[in-house]
Design a protein around this motif. Sequence first.
Motif, PDB file in Angstrom:
ATOM      1  N   ARG A  37       0.842  -1.191   0.000  1.00  0.00           N
ATOM      2  CA  ARG A  37       0.000   0.000   0.000  1.00  0.00           C
ATOM      3  C   ARG A  37       0.877   1.240   0.000  1.00  0.00           C
ATOM      4  NH1 ARG A  37      -3.358  -3.841  -0.166  1.00  0.00           N
ATOM      5  NH2 ARG A  37      -5.533  -3.584   0.316  1.00  0.00           N
ATOM      6  N   PRO A  38       0.388   2.402  -0.245  1.00  0.00           N
ATOM      7  CA  PRO A  38      -1.020   2.724  -0.496  1.00  0.00           C
ATOM      8  C   PRO A  38      -1.402   2.512  -1.956  1.00  0.00           C
ATOM      9  CG  PRO A  38       0.250   4.751  -0.477  1.00  0.00           C
ATOM     10  CD  PRO A  38       1.211   3.620  -0.168  1.00  0.00           C
ATOM     11  N   ILE A  39      -2.704   2.328  -2.163  1.00  0.00           N
ATOM     12  CA  ILE A  39      -3.254   2.320  -3.519  1.00  0.00           C
ATOM     13  C   ILE A  39      -3.501   3.785  -3.862  1.00  0.00           C
ATOM     14  CG2 ILE A  39      -5.215   1.646  -4.952  1.00  0.00           C
ATOM     15  CD1 ILE A  39      -5.602  -0.751  -3.031  1.00  0.00           C
ATOM     16  N   GLY A  40      -3.030   4.225  -4.992  1.00  0.00           N
ATOM     17  CA  GLY A  40      -3.188   5.626  -5.386  1.00  0.00           C
ATOM     18  C   GLY A  40      -4.641   6.073  -5.392  1.00  0.00           C
ATOM     19  N   VAL A  41      -4.894   7.279  -4.938  1.00  0.00           N
ATOM     20  CA  VAL A  41      -6.245   7.821  -4.824  1.00  0.00           C
ATOM     21  C   VAL A  41      -6.959   7.821  -6.181  1.00  0.00           C
ATOM     22  CG1 VAL A  41      -7.574   9.892  -4.234  1.00  0.00           C
ATOM     23  CG2 VAL A  41      -5.642   9.216  -2.823  1.00  0.00           C
ATOM     24  N   ALA A  42      -6.252   8.119  -7.245  1.00  0.00           N
ATOM     25  CA  ALA A  42      -6.879   8.177  -8.574  1.00  0.00           C
ATOM     26  C   ALA A  42      -7.489   6.834  -8.973  1.00  0.00           C
ATOM     27  CB  ALA A  42      -5.864   8.615  -9.620  1.00  0.00           C
ATOM     28  N   PHE A  43      -6.894   5.728  -8.533  1.00  0.00           N
ATOM     29  CA  PHE A  43      -7.410   4.408  -8.906  1.00  0.00           C
ATOM     30  C   PHE A  43      -8.772   4.134  -8.265  1.00  0.00           C
ATOM     31  CE2 PHE A  43      -2.772   3.743  -9.405  1.00  0.00           C
ATOM     32  CZ  PHE A  43      -2.771   3.453 -10.759  1.00  0.00           C
ATOM     33  N   GLY A  44      -9.118   4.855  -7.200  1.00  0.00           N
ATOM     34  CA  GLY A  44     -10.392   4.650  -6.522  1.00  0.00           C
ATOM     35  C   GLY A  44     -11.509   5.554  -6.999  1.00  0.00           C
ATOM     36  N   GLY A  46     -14.223 -13.923 -22.007  1.00  0.00           N
ATOM     37  CA  GLY A  46     -13.636 -13.663 -20.684  1.00  0.00           C
ATOM     38  C   GLY A  46     -12.128 -13.631 -20.780  1.00  0.00           C
ATOM     39  N   GLY A  47     -11.495 -14.157 -19.770  1.00  0.00           N
ATOM     40  CA  GLY A  47     -10.039 -14.199 -19.791  1.00  0.00           C
ATOM     41  C   GLY A  47      -9.481 -13.498 -18.582  1.00  0.00           C
ATOM     42  N   PRO A  48      -8.183 -13.579 -18.397  1.00  0.00           N
ATOM     43  CA  PRO A  48      -7.600 -12.844 -17.273  1.00  0.00           C
ATOM     44  C   PRO A  48      -7.497 -11.356 -17.616  1.00  0.00           C
ATOM     45  CG  PRO A  48      -5.888 -14.062 -18.430  1.00  0.00           C
ATOM     46  CD  PRO A  48      -7.202 -14.409 -19.090  1.00  0.00           C
ATOM     47  N   TYR A  49      -7.896 -10.546 -16.667  1.00  0.00           N
ATOM     48  CA  TYR A  49      -7.798  -9.096 -16.793  1.00  0.00           C
ATOM     49  C   TYR A  49      -6.926  -8.610 -15.642  1.00  0.00           C
ATOM     50  CZ  TYR A  49     -11.664  -9.743 -20.009  1.00  0.00           C
ATOM     51  OH  TYR A  49     -12.441 -10.159 -21.050  1.00  0.00           O
ATOM     52  N   ASP A  50      -5.618  -8.667 -15.865  1.00  0.00           N
ATOM     53  CA  ASP A  50      -4.676  -8.251 -14.828  1.00  0.00           C
ATOM     54  C   ASP A  50      -4.614  -6.736 -14.775  1.00  0.00           C
ATOM     55  OD1 ASP A  50      -4.160 -10.910 -14.287  1.00  0.00           O
ATOM     56  OD2 ASP A  50      -2.361 -10.989 -15.538  1.00  0.00           O
ATOM     57  N   LEU A  51      -4.642  -6.223 -13.544  1.00  0.00           N
ATOM     58  CA  LEU A  51      -4.629  -4.779 -13.325  1.00  0.00           C
ATOM     59  C   LEU A  51      -3.279  -4.403 -12.741  1.00  0.00           C
ATOM     60  CD1 LEU A  51      -8.198  -4.593 -11.745  1.00  0.00           C
ATOM     61  CD2 LEU A  51      -7.541  -4.174 -14.129  1.00  0.00           C
ATOM     62  N   LYS A  52      -2.475  -3.707 -13.538  1.00  0.00           N
ATOM     63  CA  LYS A  52      -1.097  -3.374 -13.151  1.00  0.00           C
ATOM     64  C   LYS A  52      -1.031  -1.904 -12.765  1.00  0.00           C
ATOM     65  CE  LYS A  52       0.425  -7.040 -16.105  1.00  0.00           C
ATOM     66  NZ  LYS A  52       1.478  -7.647 -16.806  1.00  0.00           N
ATOM     67  N   LEU A  53      -0.998  -1.656 -11.468  1.00  0.00           N
ATOM     68  CA  LEU A  53      -0.936  -0.307 -10.931  1.00  0.00           C
ATOM     69  C   LEU A  53       0.501   0.057 -10.631  1.00  0.00           C
ATOM     70  CD1 LEU A  53      -3.834  -1.471 -10.397  1.00  0.00           C
ATOM     71  CD2 LEU A  53      -3.905  -0.024  -8.394  1.00  0.00           C
ATOM     72  N   THR A  54       0.769   1.342 -10.512  1.00  0.00           N
ATOM     73  CA  THR A  54       2.095   1.826 -10.113  1.00  0.00           C
ATOM     74  C   THR A  54       1.942   2.858  -9.010  1.00  0.00           C
ATOM     75  OG1 THR A  54       2.064   3.523 -11.827  1.00  0.00           O
ATOM     76  CG2 THR A  54       3.137   1.429 -12.392  1.00  0.00           C
ATOM     77  N   HIS A  55       3.014   3.022  -8.262  1.00  0.00           N
ATOM     78  CA  HIS A  55       3.009   4.074  -7.212  1.00  0.00           C
ATOM     79  C   HIS A  55       3.302   5.410  -7.837  1.00  0.00           C
ATOM     80  CE1 HIS A  55       3.537   1.036  -3.836  1.00  0.00           C
ATOM     81  NE2 HIS A  55       2.439   1.725  -3.570  1.00  0.00           N
TER      82      HIS A  55
END
Length: 157
Positions: free
Chosen positions: A126-133, A148-157
């Motif tokens: 953590r933290p998860i960036g505020v913009a992602f919320g 369908g399929g995998p939908y990986d969510l790749k976030l950055t700090h």
Amino acid sequence: MAFDPHRRWLVAVAWLSVAAVMVGCGKPKPPPLALVQGEVTIDGKPVPLALVTFMPTFDGFGGEVIAEGISDENGRYSLVCPLGEGACVGRHKVTVSDAPSPENTRDQSVESQRAFEAFRRQLTNRPIGVAFGSVADTPLEVEVTADGGPYDLKLTH
């Protein structure tokens, strides 16, 4: 039988109500659902206990097409919505935020506070960036396909 304008009005309203129900009030049928699962990471590391929300960008629907899931300790998630398992096929804005704390952590008792501390220790990477919320600010968009399929969510700090 005498003409009764009040009665005629009631009959007209009744027929219009029946017609509206038969037509479905003009609301279109939602798109089909597809299974949606994937992994949430920040800088390549899994994000446990993240609330993942897929909000369709198409018009004409409300909360019945919003899909959510909470990631496990390895950052893996799968979605459900009020219509069933998965998310509607189509384009979605995606938000990622901290999952809500469990019910047993929400009062002022010693047991609840201990449970809350145990919950907080699980919130790693953590933290998860505020913009992602925020739906307005999230940079995450996904096109859910019928297969369908995998939908990986790749976030950055």
